[in-house]
Write an enzyme that holds these catalytic residues in place. Structure first.
Site, mmCIF file in Angstrom:
data_model
loop_
_atom_site.group_PDB
_atom_site.id
_atom_site.type_symbol
_atom_site.label_atom_id
_atom_site.label_comp_id
_atom_site.label_asym_id
_atom_site.label_seq_id
_atom_site.Cartn_x
_atom_site.Cartn_y
_atom_site.Cartn_z
ATOM 1 C CG ASN A 6 8.383 -11.816 42.573
ATOM 2 O OD1 ASN A 6 8.021 -13.141 42.600
ATOM 3 N ND2 ASN A 6 8.213 -11.185 41.540
ATOM 4 C CG ASP A 14 2.627 -13.192 35.708
ATOM 5 O OD1 ASP A 14 2.490 -12.388 36.529
ATOM 6 O OD2 ASP A 14 3.402 -12.692 34.347
HETATM 7 C C1 IPE Z 1 7.212 -14.388 37.607
HETATM 8 O O1 IPE Z 1 6.237 -13.404 37.589
HETATM 9 C C2 IPE Z 1 7.398 -14.926 39.279
HETATM 10 C C3 IPE Z 1 6.161 -15.712 39.651
HETATM 11 C C4 IPE Z 1 4.932 -15.832 39.109
HETATM 12 C C5 IPE Z 1 6.477 -15.882 41.002
HETATM 13 P P1 IPE Z 1 6.496 -11.693 37.658
HETATM 14 O O2 IPE Z 1 5.528 -11.226 37.374
HETATM 15 O O3 IPE Z 1 7.393 -11.609 38.810
HETATM 16 O O4 IPE Z 1 7.578 -11.760 36.290
HETATM 17 P P2 IPE Z 1 8.055 -10.570 35.314
HETATM 18 O O5 IPE Z 1 8.573 -9.495 36.154
HETATM 19 O O6 IPE Z 1 6.565 -9.976 34.742
HETATM 20 O O7 IPE Z 1 8.888 -10.907 34.316
HETATM 21 C C1 IPE Z 2 1.803 -13.409 39.802
HETATM 22 O O1 IPE Z 2 0.926 -12.181 39.638
HETATM 23 C C2 IPE Z 2 2.170 -13.693 41.308
HETATM 24 C C3 IPE Z 2 3.532 -12.981 41.775
HETATM 25 C C4 IPE Z 2 4.353 -13.003 41.109
HETATM 26 C C5 IPE Z 2 3.799 -13.418 43.251
HETATM 27 P P1 IPE Z 2 1.624 -10.869 39.561
HETATM 28 O O2 IPE Z 2 1.475 -10.074 40.972
HETATM 29 O O3 IPE Z 2 2.750 -10.679 38.959
HETATM 30 O O4 IPE Z 2 0.475 -9.945 38.724
HETATM 31 P P2 IPE Z 2 0.637 -9.053 37.451
HETATM 32 O O5 IPE Z 2 1.809 -9.419 36.567
HETATM 33 O O6 IPE Z 2 0.980 -7.774 38.194
HETATM 34 O O7 IPE Z 2 -0.595 -8.852 36.846
HETATM 35 MG MG MG Z 3 3.366 -10.653 36.926
#
Ligand code: IPE
Ligand code: IPE
Ligand code: MG
Length: 231
Positions: free
Chosen positions: A60, A12
């Protein structure tokens, strides 16, 4: 020092990494793929048997279409580029989640990569794509219900029977779950499997995570005292 057999990572912070640099979110995801390459290599060197990475959750899909397209593009690129290396290095690729709803060419790429690495005997790289733990448990419950309807005794449903119905069947028990970027939640990842996993939340944003960070996490795991309910 004990090395965790199975490590899962919630990768993340890609978006925040990009935002801090005034770059588009895709730039963070691109660097995230580089981190993924570094970390899978490091996991192998550390002797971790299975590494499970959360790449795309079933939630997602709520993101803008453009970002979803970018993520699928990166996945396509990753599979095309890495398959030969995985075959050469003996890695076994596994997919968790319902990846069959992805674009046809991606499904073919995935099936091909899984098949080409299936007879390898090296470490397992499991990638969670369109994965959600609650959906995984619903599927498991349905399959078990079908068996009961077909005559299996209800008593045959125990922890091991549920384990066998999960996408992680055959993987070692989950020892360590890491989440980067400072968030402290599981976001529907491996809810059943995490029952006795050690949880580690680190501030590092995923694109900055590397082999040294993984080694630190493994060292922190080594200092934990696991009791599994005993003394
Ligand atoms: C969790 O991260 C999913 C992945 C890392 C693929 P998110 O960024 O989607 O999670 P939330 O929405 O902050 O809980
Ligand atoms: C994790 O990074 C990757 C996926 C969930 C695919 P994020 O895209 O959630 O990054 P933040 O949380 O917005 O920084
Ligand atoms: Mg995220």
């Amino acid at each position: 020092m004990p090395v965790p057999r199975h490590v899962a990572i919630i990768m993340d912070g890609n978006g925040r990494w990009a935002k801090a640099r005034r770059l588009p979110r895709i730039a963070g995801h691109r660097q995230g793929v580089e981190a993924l390459r570094r970390v899978t290599r490091a996991a192998r060197e550390l002797g971790i048997e299975a590494l499970t990475l959360y790449a795309f959750s079933s939630e997602n899909w709520r993101r803008p279409e453009e970002e979803i397209g970018d993520l699928m593009g990166l996945l396509r690129h990753f599979l095309r580029n890495e398959i030969d290396t995985m075959v050469r290095e003996g890695v076994r690729l596994r997919i968790l989640g319902n990846y069959r709803v992805l674009q046809d060419d991606l499904v073919r790429l995935i099936d091909d990569a899984v098949a080409r690495t299936a007879s390898n005997d090296g470490p397992i790289l499991a990638i969670a794509l369109n994965y959600g733990a609650q959906a995984e448990l619903v599927s498991a419950a349905r399959r078990l219900a079908e068996r009961v309807a077909a005559g299996m005794p209800v008593e045959a449903i125990d922890e091991a029977a549920i384990d066998r119905e999960l996408d992680t069947q055959g993987l070692p028990p989950l020892d360590l779950m890491i989440r980067t970027s400072g968030e402290q939640r599981l976001s529907n990842f491996l809810l059943w499997q995490a029952a006795y996993a050690e949880l580690l939340f680190v501030e590092t944003l995923w694109p900055d995570f590397d082999g040294a960070a993984l080694a630190d996490a493994v060292a922190a795991f080594g200092r934990r005292q696991r009791r599994f309910g005993g003394l």
